[in-house]
Design an enzyme around this catalytic site. Structure first.
Site, PDB file in Angstrom:
ATOM      1  N   LYS A  32      -1.682  -3.756  -0.963  1.00 41.99           N
ATOM      2  CA  LYS A  32      -1.248  -3.159  -2.228  1.00 41.99           C
ATOM      3  C   LYS A  32      -0.105  -2.170  -1.978  1.00 41.99           C
ATOM      4  CE  LYS A  32      -4.986   0.141  -1.659  1.00 41.99           C
ATOM      5  NZ  LYS A  32      -6.428   0.325  -1.833  1.00 41.99           N
ATOM      6  N   TYR A  91      19.237  25.468   1.735  1.00 40.47           N
ATOM      7  CA  TYR A  91      18.872  26.140   0.487  1.00 40.47           C
ATOM      8  C   TYR A  91      18.045  27.397   0.750  1.00 40.47           C
ATOM      9  CZ  TYR A  91      20.376  22.347  -2.636  1.00 40.47           C
ATOM     10  OH  TYR A  91      21.097  21.447  -3.348  1.00 40.47           O
TER      11      TYR A  91
HETATM   12  C1  LIG Z   1      -7.110   0.387  -0.681  1.00 43.62           C
HETATM   13  C2  LIG Z   1      -8.405  -0.300  -0.579  1.00 43.62           C
HETATM   14  C3  LIG Z   1      -8.843  -0.769   0.659  1.00 43.62           C
HETATM   15  C4  LIG Z   1      -8.157  -0.413   1.959  1.00 43.62           C
HETATM   16  O1  LIG Z   1      -8.470   0.922   2.270  1.00 43.62           O
HETATM   17  P1  LIG Z   1      -7.969   1.655   3.602  1.00 43.62           P
HETATM   18  O2  LIG Z   1      -8.635   2.982   3.543  1.00 43.62           O
HETATM   19  O3  LIG Z   1      -6.474   1.767   3.481  1.00 43.62           O
HETATM   20  O4  LIG Z   1      -8.363   0.837   4.752  1.00 43.62           O
HETATM   21  C5  LIG Z   1     -10.004  -1.537   0.682  1.00 43.62           C
HETATM   22  N1  LIG Z   1     -10.693  -1.790  -0.459  1.00 43.62           N
HETATM   23  C6  LIG Z   1     -10.299  -1.327  -1.657  1.00 43.62           C
HETATM   24  C7  LIG Z   1     -11.126  -1.631  -2.868  1.00 43.62           C
HETATM   25  C8  LIG Z   1      -9.161  -0.550  -1.761  1.00 43.62           C
HETATM   26  O5  LIG Z   1      -8.800  -0.055  -2.958  1.00 43.62           O
END
Ligand SMILES: *Cc1c(COP(=O)(O)O)cnc(C)c1O
Length: 341
Positions: free
Chosen positions: A35, A240
């Site tokens: 994702k 800055y």
């Molecule tokens: C993002 C997510 C993962 C992966 O999680 P990590 O902590 O990055 O390994 C797995 N399952 C679900 C439902 C997620 O939303």
């Protein structure tokens, strides 16, 4: 045209991390959460590389992310499930929604054309998912994978075991369906958290949420170019608000990276750039598109030269106060993503 910023991405580290997580997953298949554009690395490249290594299950947040990789022909699960808007358009056949609520189940019953889906069960996080007692409401649906998600797998708390036990009690209630619980941190909790499929994300990309991930390798290194090199006389300020004053006549280089690229203001006076192993401290405040470094140690370094920025996720999280997830997903669109071994 080549971009003035690069994300250096290590193919070998990505694959080595997936293999380590596969080993820790025991007899379960090890999938990949891709994702947010593969946590910012570029989902298509990540998916292609992991698929060659043998990864078969990929997890995205929404249908736009699924469409970006659907033509690769692999199994893709959409963690946000389906909305009315998603049901109104054609959906790739190899993409399944992870149904999270009775309303989503209803949408899929009516418009899902009998295709397979996944289902999220809430075992105590109170984020997404139907209650364990609602598993009977799935009759007639073609459920590929029953999932749940751990709230605190990166900590040693009693909730982990409680969630696991609630989930384990669902085994066999959807005959033929696979079971999936563990993210990166969950994989490290032990073999009884792995079930049939694991879903690591952050550890694939170099994150180490738990001590058991010590062998996870860094995948991502930002690189920037020097726009200008100058001598700053003792007593003058840099950047800055003059938060840095030169303690001596010193050599300073201005890099073309800033907080708009995800190199946030928390690196002001704290970050480190590096060439050939030589560390060059960030001085003064990080600007939107620029940052200054002390190059006294590098007389030969000049305009147009590339430097890398220290960005090992666990150490950088400790230094900056940001989470490993924020550090990696925040790296912006001005980078060329360059894979090397
Ligand atoms: C993002 C997510 C993962 C992966 O999680 P990590 O902590 O990055 O390994 C797995 N399952 C679900 C439902 C997620 O939303």
């Amino acid at each position: 045209m080549t971009a003035p910023l690069r994300l250096r991405l290590s193919h070998d580290a990505l694959i080595s991390n997936w293999k380590l997580l596969t080993k820790l997953s025991g007899s379960a298949a090890c999938g990949a959460a891709v994702k947010a554009n593969g946590y910012g690395l570029g989902a298509r490249e990540v998916v292609k590389r992991l698929a060659v290594a043998g990864c078969r299950d990929f997890f995205v947040a929404n249908w736009a992310e699924a469409r970006a990789i659907a033509d690769l022909g692999l199994s893709v699960s959409v963690l946000h499930g389906v909305r009315k808007e998603d049901m109104a358009v054609e959906r790739p056949p190899n993409v399944r929604p992870v149904l999270n609520s009775q309303a989503q189940i209803g949408l899929w019953r009516v418009g899902g054309e009998g295709r397979a889906c996944d289902v999220m069960v809430d075992t105590g996080m109170n984020r997404l998912g139907i209650a364990p007692g609602e598993i009977g409401s799935l009759d007639g649906l073609e459920v590929d994978t029953v999932m749940s998600h751990l709230a605190s797998a990166d900590e040693d708390v009693a909730l982990n075991r409680r969630q696991r036990d609630v989930f384990a009690a669902l085994a066999g209630m959807r005959p033929g369906a696979r079971m999936s619980l563990a993210n990166s941190a969950g994989i490290a909790l032990g073999a009884d958290y792995a079930f049939d499929v694991t879903r690591p994300g952050i550890a694939l990309y170099g994150g180490r949420p738990r001590a058991e991930h010590a062998e996870i390798r860094q995948v991502v290194t930002p690189e920037a170019q020097i726009i200008q090199r100058r001598t700053v006389p003792a007593g003058e300020i840099v950047g800055y608000n003059g938060t840095f004053t030169a303690p001596r006549d010193m050599e300073v280089a201005i890099l073309n990276i800033g907080y708009a690229d995800g190199y946030l203001r928390c690196f002001s006076g704290r970050g480190t750039a590096r060439v050939d192993g030589v560390a060059m401290p960030v001085i003064g405040r990080v600007s939107m598109d620029m940052v200054a470094i002390d190059v006294d140690a590098m007389p030969g370094l000049g305009e147009g030269d590339w430097v890398s920025l220290d960005y090992a996720l666990p150490e950088t999280a400790a230094l900056s106060g940001l989470s490993q997830y924020e550090l990696i997903t925040g790296l912006g669109s001005r980078f060329d993503r360059v894979w090397s071994s």
